[in-house]
Design a protein around this motif. Structure first.
Motif, PDB file in Angstrom:
ATOM      1  N   ILE A  28     -18.832 -50.978 -23.961  1.00 31.13           N
ATOM      2  CA  ILE A  28     -18.721 -50.896 -22.508  1.00 31.13           C
ATOM      3  C   ILE A  28     -18.313 -52.265 -21.986  1.00 31.13           C
ATOM      4  O   ILE A  28     -18.960 -53.265 -22.286  1.00 31.13           O
ATOM      5  N   GLN A  29     -17.242 -52.293 -21.249  1.00 28.26           N
ATOM      6  CA  GLN A  29     -16.758 -53.531 -20.661  1.00 28.26           C
ATOM      7  C   GLN A  29     -17.218 -53.585 -19.205  1.00 28.26           C
ATOM      8  O   GLN A  29     -16.936 -52.683 -18.427  1.00 28.26           O
ATOM      9  N   LEU A  30     -17.906 -54.656 -18.859  1.00 29.97           N
ATOM     10  CA  LEU A  30     -18.361 -54.833 -17.493  1.00 29.97           C
ATOM     11  C   LEU A  30     -17.517 -55.889 -16.807  1.00 29.97           C
ATOM     12  O   LEU A  30     -17.143 -56.889 -17.417  1.00 29.97           O
ATOM     13  N   THR A  31     -17.238 -55.663 -15.551  1.00 29.43           N
ATOM     14  CA  THR A  31     -16.517 -56.677 -14.781  1.00 29.43           C
ATOM     15  C   THR A  31     -17.451 -57.851 -14.521  1.00 29.43           C
ATOM     16  O   THR A  31     -18.668 -57.736 -14.671  1.00 29.43           O
TER      17      THR A  31
ATOM     18  N   GLN B 243     -19.986 -56.864 -11.964  1.00 32.79           N
ATOM     19  CA  GLN B 243     -21.067 -56.042 -12.519  1.00 32.79           C
ATOM     20  C   GLN B 243     -22.039 -56.901 -13.325  1.00 32.79           C
ATOM     21  O   GLN B 243     -23.254 -56.706 -13.252  1.00 32.79           O
ATOM     22  N   GLN B 244     -21.512 -57.864 -14.074  1.00 33.59           N
ATOM     23  CA  GLN B 244     -22.373 -58.758 -14.838  1.00 33.59           C
ATOM     24  C   GLN B 244     -23.259 -59.587 -13.910  1.00 33.59           C
ATOM     25  O   GLN B 244     -24.446 -59.761 -14.180  1.00 33.59           O
TER      26      GLN B 244
ATOM     27  N   ILE C  27     -26.027 -57.352 -12.516  1.00 36.11           N
ATOM     28  CA  ILE C  27     -27.061 -57.130 -13.532  1.00 36.11           C
ATOM     29  C   ILE C  27     -27.934 -58.370 -13.677  1.00 36.11           C
ATOM     30  O   ILE C  27     -29.161 -58.275 -13.751  1.00 36.11           O
TER      31      ILE C  27
END
Length: 170
Positions: free
Chosen positions: A3-6, A9-10, A13
């Protein structure tokens, strides 16, 4: 499957994890004060809850403002303080009502059961508001302006700094 998070998004989180840490600190502090006031001093559950919440609001605000959302500067802005206090007050009203009801219902029980019941009522009340408060803090209160410079990037092996100016560990 990876899963690649932008980056956005990182960051969200990371803020959520820090927010959870601050909430954990605030919860332990509040429950300790609540437990001492109800269980040791025999104070009413409602007044004990008011005191515990009041004591925990200031460090919670500062930790959230400075560490979770990296809002530097020596003085918080009124536009941040007032809504945060209103959110805390909403939690106080809900939790005080809950601990009062539970405190009355368990007043003739053993002290340990009475104290544990009051603390569970407090925890459940604040838990119900936890996600809502994160969203309000993230999207409204401490939102990062579109024209604000991004935080400095970190490289692998380098730890993130905890402040642009100073941090204190509500």
């Amino acid at each position: 499957m990876t899963i690649q998070l932008t980056q956005s998004q990182q960051r969200t989180i990371r803020r959520l994890l820090r927010y959870a840490s601050v909430s954990g600190i605030a919860t332990v502090t509040g429950l300790t004060i609540l437990g001492l006031l109800v269980g040791v001093l025999g104070m009413s559950a409602a007044w004990s809850n008011v005191i515990a919440t009041a004591v925990g609001t200031i460090p919670s605000f500062e930790l959230n403002r400075r560490w979770v959302w990296s809002q530097g500067g020596n003085r918080p802005q009124l536009r941040q303080i007032l809504p945060f206090c209103l959110l805390s007050f909403a939690g106080l009203v809900l939790s005080t009502l809950s601990v009062h009801i539970v405190g009355d219902a368990t007043a003739h029980s053993g002290r340990t059961f009475h104290t544990a019941s009051v603390e569970i009522a407090n925890l459940a009340s604040y838990g119900a508001l936890w996600v809502l408060q994160f969203i309000v803090c993230d999207k409204v209160l401490f939102r990062v302006r579109a024209d604000a410079p991004p935080p400095p990037p970190t490289t692998s092996g380098e730890t993130m700094t905890t402040s642009r100016s100073c941090r204190s560990i509500g």
